[in-house]
Scaffold this active site. Structure first.
Site, PDB file in Angstrom:
ATOM      1  N   GLY A  23      -9.358 -17.083  12.711  1.00  0.00           N
ATOM      2  CA  GLY A  23      -8.228 -17.999  12.713  1.00  0.00           C
ATOM      3  C   GLY A  23      -8.126 -18.808  11.436  1.00  0.00           C
ATOM      4  O   GLY A  23      -7.744 -19.984  11.458  1.00  0.00           O
ATOM      5  N   ALA A  24      -8.447 -18.183  10.297  1.00  0.00           N
ATOM      6  CA  ALA A  24      -8.510 -18.917   9.032  1.00  0.00           C
ATOM      7  C   ALA A  24      -7.194 -18.909   8.262  1.00  0.00           C
ATOM      8  O   ALA A  24      -7.168 -19.247   7.084  1.00  0.00           O
ATOM      9  CB  ALA A  24      -9.621 -18.337   8.154  1.00  0.00           C
ATOM     10  N   TYR A 166      -6.310 -24.304  29.212  1.00  0.00           N
ATOM     11  CA  TYR A 166      -6.902 -24.585  27.902  1.00  0.00           C
ATOM     12  C   TYR A 166      -8.263 -25.252  28.065  1.00  0.00           C
ATOM     13  O   TYR A 166      -9.246 -24.858  27.419  1.00  0.00           O
ATOM     14  CB  TYR A 166      -5.973 -25.493  27.094  1.00  0.00           C
ATOM     15  CG  TYR A 166      -6.558 -25.918  25.763  1.00  0.00           C
ATOM     16  CD1 TYR A 166      -6.676 -25.008  24.710  1.00  0.00           C
ATOM     17  CD2 TYR A 166      -7.007 -27.228  25.557  1.00  0.00           C
ATOM     18  CE1 TYR A 166      -7.221 -25.390  23.484  1.00  0.00           C
ATOM     19  CE2 TYR A 166      -7.551 -27.614  24.345  1.00  0.00           C
ATOM     20  CZ  TYR A 166      -7.660 -26.694  23.309  1.00  0.00           C
ATOM     21  OH  TYR A 166      -8.205 -27.068  22.109  1.00  0.00           O
TER      22      TYR A 166
END
Length: 292
Positions: A23-24, A166
């Site tokens: 997720g960079a 979440y």
């Protein structure tokens, strides 16, 4: 524990080290990748959209590489891990989605547990034979509101609630780290599993929440005084590079999160029996097992 402002400038020399950051392509992941590369590490940006990843990598001063990884697709996870042939010093499980509408991954998992937990669970275990240093998994302060429903992990029978889903996925991150560290120790491995949380940080996660909820979170961020995403990355960087024992949990300290510090995870995140049962279920769902 850091007692003064701790910035990426205080990172140790990471020359010769290789790190993977999931997720960079935005937010905390991009800041984590930038800081690690700035300290000399070769950083692989593992991202769902390689074009966005390359745009970030082009602005990073250091050695980077972009590789495709969709944590919501186990075939993509297996392809990424299968193509990895070199030693890996650091895996940062950073990617995540937050409070999204109900949906399913390619493999039929609820989107948040599938992406935030099961995708990283599979990736970590598949890469473990190459890892010689640490696995840092990014959780959330909202893990304290989580409850692991082992009978309905994928929200197939319950009425779906985005925030509860979440919180469950972020609690799963803590339990994953707990059980991973136990297994590493039992196997006599020197690899360490740690977790971190960013506190209140302005990140791209809020884009998926809708205008009203995103605005509420943004207001909370401003009131909390932690406006900069790079402050949110500090606990991850601290967990990734400082002399901490396996199982450590790092969060932000100081008024603006500029002093990362060790914390004790929420009680539900320290339950070894639930951690073991979640691990067993995750193996069953993903078909991926601990390589030890």
């Amino acid at each position: 524990m850091a007692t003064e402002t701790w910035t990426p400038a205080r990172l140790p020399d990471l020359y010769g080290r290789t790190a993977v950051v999931t997720g960079a392509s935005s937010g905390l992941g991009a800041d984590t990748a930038r800081a690690l590369a700035g300290a000399g590490a070769r950083v692989v940006l593992a991202v769902r959209d390689p074009a966005k990843g390359r745009a970030v990598a082009d602005r990073i001063d250091g050695e980077t590489e972009v590789r495709a990884l969709d944590l919501g697709d186990l075939a993509s996870v297996r392809a990424f891990a299968g193509a990895w042939t070199e030693p890996l010093d650091l895996l940062v499980n950073n990617a995540g989605i937050m409070a999204v509408p109900q949906g399913r991954t390619v493999d039929g998992f609820e989107l948040q547990i599938g992406t935030n937990h099961l995708g990283h669970f599979a990736l970590t275990n598949l890469l473990l034979p190459h890892i010689g240093g640490r696995v840092v998994t990014v959780s959330s302060g909202l893990a304290r509101r989580g409850r692991i429903d082992l009978d309905d992990l994928n929200w197939e029978r319950r009425s779906y609630r985005p925030w509860q889903a979440y919180s469950q996925s972020k609690l799963a991150n803590l339990l994953f780290t707990l059980e991973l560290q136990r297994r590493l120790e039992a196997a006599g491995s020197e690899v360490r599993a740690l977790s971190a949380h960013p506190g209140v940080a302005a990140t791209g996660l809020t884009r998926s929440m809708g205008r009203l909820r995103s605005g509420i979170v943004g207001l909370g961020t401003r009131l909390a005084g932690q406006r900069k995403p790079e402050y949110g990355a500090l606990p991850t960087l601290y967990a990734a590079t400082q002399d901490l024992p396996g199982g450590s949990y790092v969060g932000p300290g100081g008024r603006s999160g500029e002093r990362p510090r060790e914390e004790e995870p929420v009680a539900a995140g320290r339950d070894p029996e639930v951690a073991r049962r979640l691990w067993d279920l995750s193996e069953k769902l993903t078909g991926v097992t601990f390589p030890g």
